[in-house]
Motif scaffolding. Sequence first.
Motif, PDB file in Angstrom:
ATOM      1  N   HIS A 195      16.785   0.705  -7.492  1.00  0.00           N
ATOM      2  CA  HIS A 195      16.035   1.901  -7.872  1.00  0.00           C
ATOM      3  C   HIS A 195      14.576   1.593  -8.199  1.00  0.00           C
ATOM      4  O   HIS A 195      13.683   2.357  -7.835  1.00  0.00           O
ATOM      5  CB  HIS A 195      16.676   2.572  -9.088  1.00  0.00           C
ATOM      6  CG  HIS A 195      18.093   2.987  -8.901  1.00  0.00           C
ATOM      7  ND1 HIS A 195      18.450   4.157  -8.278  1.00  0.00           N
ATOM      8  CD2 HIS A 195      19.261   2.371  -9.247  1.00  0.00           C
ATOM      9  CE1 HIS A 195      19.768   4.264  -8.244  1.00  0.00           C
ATOM     10  NE2 HIS A 195      20.291   3.206  -8.835  1.00  0.00           N
ATOM     11  N   ALA A 196      14.357   0.500  -8.912  1.00  0.00           N
ATOM     12  CA  ALA A 196      13.007   0.182  -9.397  1.00  0.00           C
ATOM     13  C   ALA A 196      12.263  -0.712  -8.412  1.00  0.00           C
ATOM     14  O   ALA A 196      12.869  -1.519  -7.693  1.00  0.00           O
ATOM     15  CB  ALA A 196      13.088  -0.513 -10.756  1.00  0.00           C
ATOM     16  N   ALA A 197      10.941  -0.572  -8.405  1.00  0.00           N
ATOM     17  CA  ALA A 197      10.083  -1.397  -7.551  1.00  0.00           C
ATOM     18  C   ALA A 197      10.129  -2.856  -8.012  1.00  0.00           C
ATOM     19  O   ALA A 197      10.414  -3.145  -9.182  1.00  0.00           O
ATOM     20  CB  ALA A 197       8.649  -0.882  -7.609  1.00  0.00           C
TER      21      ALA A 197
ATOM     22  N   GLY B 271       1.598  -1.276   0.932  1.00  0.00           N
ATOM     23  CA  GLY B 271       2.093   0.023   1.364  1.00  0.00           C
ATOM     24  C   GLY B 271       3.450   0.390   0.807  1.00  0.00           C
ATOM     25  O   GLY B 271       3.894   1.532   0.956  1.00  0.00           O
ATOM     26  N   SER B 272       4.121  -0.557   0.149  1.00  0.00           N
ATOM     27  CA  SER B 272       5.426  -0.245  -0.430  1.00  0.00           C
ATOM     28  C   SER B 272       5.241   0.454  -1.775  1.00  0.00           C
ATOM     29  O   SER B 272       4.152   0.448  -2.349  1.00  0.00           O
ATOM     30  CB  SER B 272       6.233  -1.533  -0.620  1.00  0.00           C
ATOM     31  OG  SER B 272       5.588  -2.406  -1.531  1.00  0.00           O
ATOM     32  N   HIS B 273       6.301   1.054  -2.258  1.00  0.00           N
ATOM     33  CA  HIS B 273       6.243   1.719  -3.565  1.00  0.00           C
ATOM     34  C   HIS B 273       5.918   0.682  -4.635  1.00  0.00           C
ATOM     35  O   HIS B 273       6.605  -0.325  -4.777  1.00  0.00           O
ATOM     36  CB  HIS B 273       7.580   2.387  -3.876  1.00  0.00           C
ATOM     37  CG  HIS B 273       7.681   2.906  -5.271  1.00  0.00           C
ATOM     38  ND1 HIS B 273       6.814   3.853  -5.779  1.00  0.00           N
ATOM     39  CD2 HIS B 273       8.536   2.600  -6.282  1.00  0.00           C
ATOM     40  CE1 HIS B 273       7.135   4.120  -7.029  1.00  0.00           C
ATOM     41  NE2 HIS B 273       8.174   3.373  -7.362  1.00  0.00           N
ATOM     42  N   ASP B 274       4.860   0.935  -5.393  1.00  0.00           N
ATOM     43  CA  ASP B 274       4.383  -0.056  -6.358  1.00  0.00           C
ATOM     44  C   ASP B 274       3.659   0.678  -7.483  1.00  0.00           C
ATOM     45  O   ASP B 274       2.486   1.011  -7.350  1.00  0.00           O
ATOM     46  CB  ASP B 274       3.439  -1.042  -5.659  1.00  0.00           C
ATOM     47  CG  ASP B 274       3.131  -2.261  -6.502  1.00  0.00           C
ATOM     48  OD1 ASP B 274       3.874  -2.529  -7.466  1.00  0.00           O
ATOM     49  OD2 ASP B 274       2.153  -2.955  -6.186  1.00  0.00           O
ATOM     50  N   PRO B 275       4.343   0.963  -8.603  1.00  0.00           N
ATOM     51  CA  PRO B 275       3.767   1.783  -9.682  1.00  0.00           C
ATOM     52  C   PRO B 275       2.433   1.248 -10.194  1.00  0.00           C
ATOM     53  O   PRO B 275       2.317   0.073 -10.553  1.00  0.00           O
ATOM     54  CB  PRO B 275       4.829   1.724 -10.784  1.00  0.00           C
ATOM     55  CG  PRO B 275       6.086   1.394 -10.068  1.00  0.00           C
ATOM     56  CD  PRO B 275       5.696   0.509  -8.930  1.00  0.00           C
ATOM     57  N   GLU B 276       1.450   2.124 -10.248  1.00  0.00           N
ATOM     58  CA  GLU B 276       0.104   1.717 -10.647  1.00  0.00           C
ATOM     59  C   GLU B 276       0.052   1.251 -12.093  1.00  0.00           C
ATOM     60  O   GLU B 276      -0.741   0.378 -12.448  1.00  0.00           O
ATOM     61  CB  GLU B 276      -0.860   2.888 -10.442  1.00  0.00           C
ATOM     62  CG  GLU B 276      -2.310   2.553 -10.709  1.00  0.00           C
ATOM     63  CD  GLU B 276      -3.235   3.714 -10.421  1.00  0.00           C
ATOM     64  OE1 GLU B 276      -4.403   3.651 -10.834  1.00  0.00           O
ATOM     65  OE2 GLU B 276      -2.773   4.696  -9.794  1.00  0.00           O
ATOM     66  N   GLN B 277       0.923   1.821 -12.945  1.00  0.00           N
ATOM     67  CA  GLN B 277       0.851   1.462 -14.359  1.00  0.00           C
ATOM     68  C   GLN B 277       1.277   0.020 -14.627  1.00  0.00           C
ATOM     69  O   GLN B 277       1.063  -0.497 -15.717  1.00  0.00           O
ATOM     70  CB  GLN B 277       1.675   2.423 -15.219  1.00  0.00           C
ATOM     71  CG  GLN B 277       3.163   2.478 -14.890  1.00  0.00           C
ATOM     72  CD  GLN B 277       3.486   3.617 -13.965  1.00  0.00           C
ATOM     73  OE1 GLN B 277       2.722   3.899 -13.041  1.00  0.00           O
ATOM     74  NE2 GLN B 277       4.598   4.279 -14.192  1.00  0.00           N
ATOM     75  N   LEU B 278       1.858  -0.655 -13.643  1.00  0.00           N
ATOM     76  CA  LEU B 278       2.215  -2.066 -13.793  1.00  0.00           C
ATOM     77  C   LEU B 278       1.352  -2.965 -12.928  1.00  0.00           C
ATOM     78  O   LEU B 278       1.729  -4.102 -12.631  1.00  0.00           O
ATOM     79  CB  LEU B 278       3.694  -2.301 -13.449  1.00  0.00           C
ATOM     80  CG  LEU B 278       4.651  -2.063 -14.619  1.00  0.00           C
ATOM     81  CD1 LEU B 278       5.200  -0.657 -14.562  1.00  0.00           C
ATOM     82  CD2 LEU B 278       5.774  -3.078 -14.627  1.00  0.00           C
ATOM     83  N   ALA B 279       0.170  -2.503 -12.569  1.00  0.00           N
ATOM     84  CA  ALA B 279      -0.713  -3.306 -11.723  1.00  0.00           C
ATOM     85  C   ALA B 279      -1.079  -4.635 -12.377  1.00  0.00           C
ATOM     86  O   ALA B 279      -1.398  -5.616 -11.692  1.00  0.00           O
ATOM     87  CB  ALA B 279      -1.980  -2.517 -11.395  1.00  0.00           C
ATOM     88  N   TYR B 280      -1.019  -4.683 -13.707  1.00  0.00           N
ATOM     89  CA  TYR B 280      -1.346  -5.922 -14.426  1.00  0.00           C
ATOM     90  C   TYR B 280      -0.279  -6.994 -14.266  1.00  0.00           C
ATOM     91  O   TYR B 280      -0.514  -8.171 -14.568  1.00  0.00           O
ATOM     92  CB  TYR B 280      -1.521  -5.619 -15.921  1.00  0.00           C
ATOM     93  CG  TYR B 280      -0.241  -5.144 -16.584  1.00  0.00           C
ATOM     94  CD1 TYR B 280       0.676  -6.053 -17.104  1.00  0.00           C
ATOM     95  CD2 TYR B 280       0.058  -3.787 -16.683  1.00  0.00           C
ATOM     96  CE1 TYR B 280       1.852  -5.623 -17.692  1.00  0.00           C
ATOM     97  CE2 TYR B 280       1.219  -3.347 -17.270  1.00  0.00           C
ATOM     98  CZ  TYR B 280       2.119  -4.266 -17.778  1.00  0.00           C
ATOM     99  OH  TYR B 280       3.278  -3.832 -18.354  1.00  0.00           O
ATOM    100  N   MET B 281       0.916  -6.599 -13.799  1.00  0.00           N
ATOM    101  CA  MET B 281       2.033  -7.546 -13.678  1.00  0.00           C
ATOM    102  C   MET B 281       1.863  -8.350 -12.392  1.00  0.00           C
ATOM    103  O   MET B 281       2.401  -8.033 -11.345  1.00  0.00           O
ATOM    104  CB  MET B 281       3.358  -6.765 -13.684  1.00  0.00           C
ATOM    105  CG  MET B 281       4.602  -7.628 -13.666  1.00  0.00           C
ATOM    106  SD  MET B 281       4.752  -8.694 -15.082  1.00  0.00           S
ATOM    107  CE  MET B 281       5.268 -10.209 -14.287  1.00  0.00           C
ATOM    108  N   THR B 282       1.063  -9.410 -12.475  1.00  0.00           N
ATOM    109  CA  THR B 282       0.690 -10.234 -11.328  1.00  0.00           C
ATOM    110  C   THR B 282       1.205 -11.659 -11.512  1.00  0.00           C
ATOM    111  O   THR B 282       1.801 -12.000 -12.540  1.00  0.00           O
ATOM    112  CB  THR B 282      -0.832 -10.279 -11.193  1.00  0.00           C
ATOM    113  OG1 THR B 282      -1.377 -10.902 -12.386  1.00  0.00           O
ATOM    114  CG2 THR B 282      -1.425  -8.877 -11.051  1.00  0.00           C
ATOM    115  N   HIS B 283       0.943 -12.507 -10.523  1.00  0.00           N
ATOM    116  CA  HIS B 283       1.306 -13.915 -10.647  1.00  0.00           C
ATOM    117  C   HIS B 283       0.558 -14.575 -11.812  1.00  0.00           C
ATOM    118  O   HIS B 283       1.110 -15.450 -12.500  1.00  0.00           O
ATOM    119  CB  HIS B 283       1.015 -14.656  -9.343  1.00  0.00           C
ATOM    120  CG  HIS B 283       2.000 -14.364  -8.245  1.00  0.00           C
ATOM    121  ND1 HIS B 283       1.897 -13.245  -7.433  1.00  0.00           N
ATOM    122  CD2 HIS B 283       3.110 -15.038  -7.832  1.00  0.00           C
ATOM    123  CE1 HIS B 283       2.898 -13.254  -6.565  1.00  0.00           C
ATOM    124  NE2 HIS B 283       3.652 -14.323  -6.784  1.00  0.00           N
ATOM    125  N   ALA B 284      -0.693 -14.146 -12.032  1.00  0.00           N
ATOM    126  CA  ALA B 284      -1.452 -14.711 -13.152  1.00  0.00           C
ATOM    127  C   ALA B 284      -0.836 -14.301 -14.489  1.00  0.00           C
ATOM    128  O   ALA B 284      -0.770 -15.103 -15.431  1.00  0.00           O
ATOM    129  CB  ALA B 284      -2.910 -14.274 -13.079  1.00  0.00           C
TER     130      ALA B 284
END
Length: 381
Positions: free
Chosen positions: A213-215, A256-269
Amino acid sequence: MTEIGMFSRSGGNPDLGLDFARDPVDAIRFAATFWSTVDRSRRRLIGNGLAIAAFATPVTRRLAEPTDAPSAHEGGRQVGRSDLDELWRVADEARLWDSRFGGGNWKASSVAECLRLSAAPLLNGTYTETIGRELFAATAELSRVVGWSALDTSHHDVAQRHFLQALRLARAAGNVESGCYVQATMALQAFLRGHPEEAADMAEGAYERGLGHAAPRVLAFAKLAEARAHGRTGNARAAKAALGRTEELLDSIRPGSHDPEQLAYMTHARLAADATEVHRDLADPRGAFAWNALAEPMSADRFIRATGIRMAVLAASHIQNRELENGLTAANTSLRILTHVDSARAHSYLHDVTRALTPWKEHPEVADLIHRTRTELPSAV
């Protein structure tokens, strides 16, 4: 106190905000009542404790039945797309200010006001099933943001209540992904308040319920929360497995896949920054140093608080490795950054470093750091 709409442990309704109603109509009413009652600027009247047992029923109910059937509502004014856009805009701005200046910044207070003055009336407005679902998702995120700001300033009682309302509204929205994100955030609160075993269970439950269900980025956030909890318990195998799964999920994200903007900070860094802390907790300074090098691409201008925390964690790892000079260098960098951040949570990391420096307290540079930390950073509650 009750005359001005507040409540406390000694009077009023001490359970307000801890509800997780089975009926979505009741849930929406409870959320609107809570937001209209709690004035964030006076949250010190409530307390700063976390009742870990209060998470049990909401998490169990949400895991058993994560979504409600959609429902329309007839009440006050018509709720439209522009109302939803405004709620998301406020949440987006608050997240940006939070990462730069901490949960005590003025923007955080404005979000609490948005919940009270805008979101609560909208819940009692007129909307279709589709608009209703989106309204509940937006207000769930707003409540999560306010809860995180409260957590960051060590007002855990208020934070917990906002998280629980966010979790319930995510269910009302029929949004498993939103519920996954909120529950993983709740797990972080449990971890930070000294309940790592419960935090690991909550994070793992969020991940398992979110599968399908979740990205990937949301699932990665849940796994990272789980890794931090296992690190605090000293379970190196489980912590490293969760970190590995987090990395796999981040690697799986495609343009292009579903990717919630509010978690954009959740990166490899971000993964690397938190993994640095996990290895500090595991008393593995070499592992912490390796992960810290991978965290350095994280923007120090955009993620001011996170950078200050990471430097404090790095200082602690150098101290674990008996490298006093390197530890002092990192600690002084952390202090320079965190003096500009209103975050009791972040400040607590550096206070932990000064306690670890006690064996060297007669050293002039150590004594100076301890003095400046006590003087310039408010003690965490």
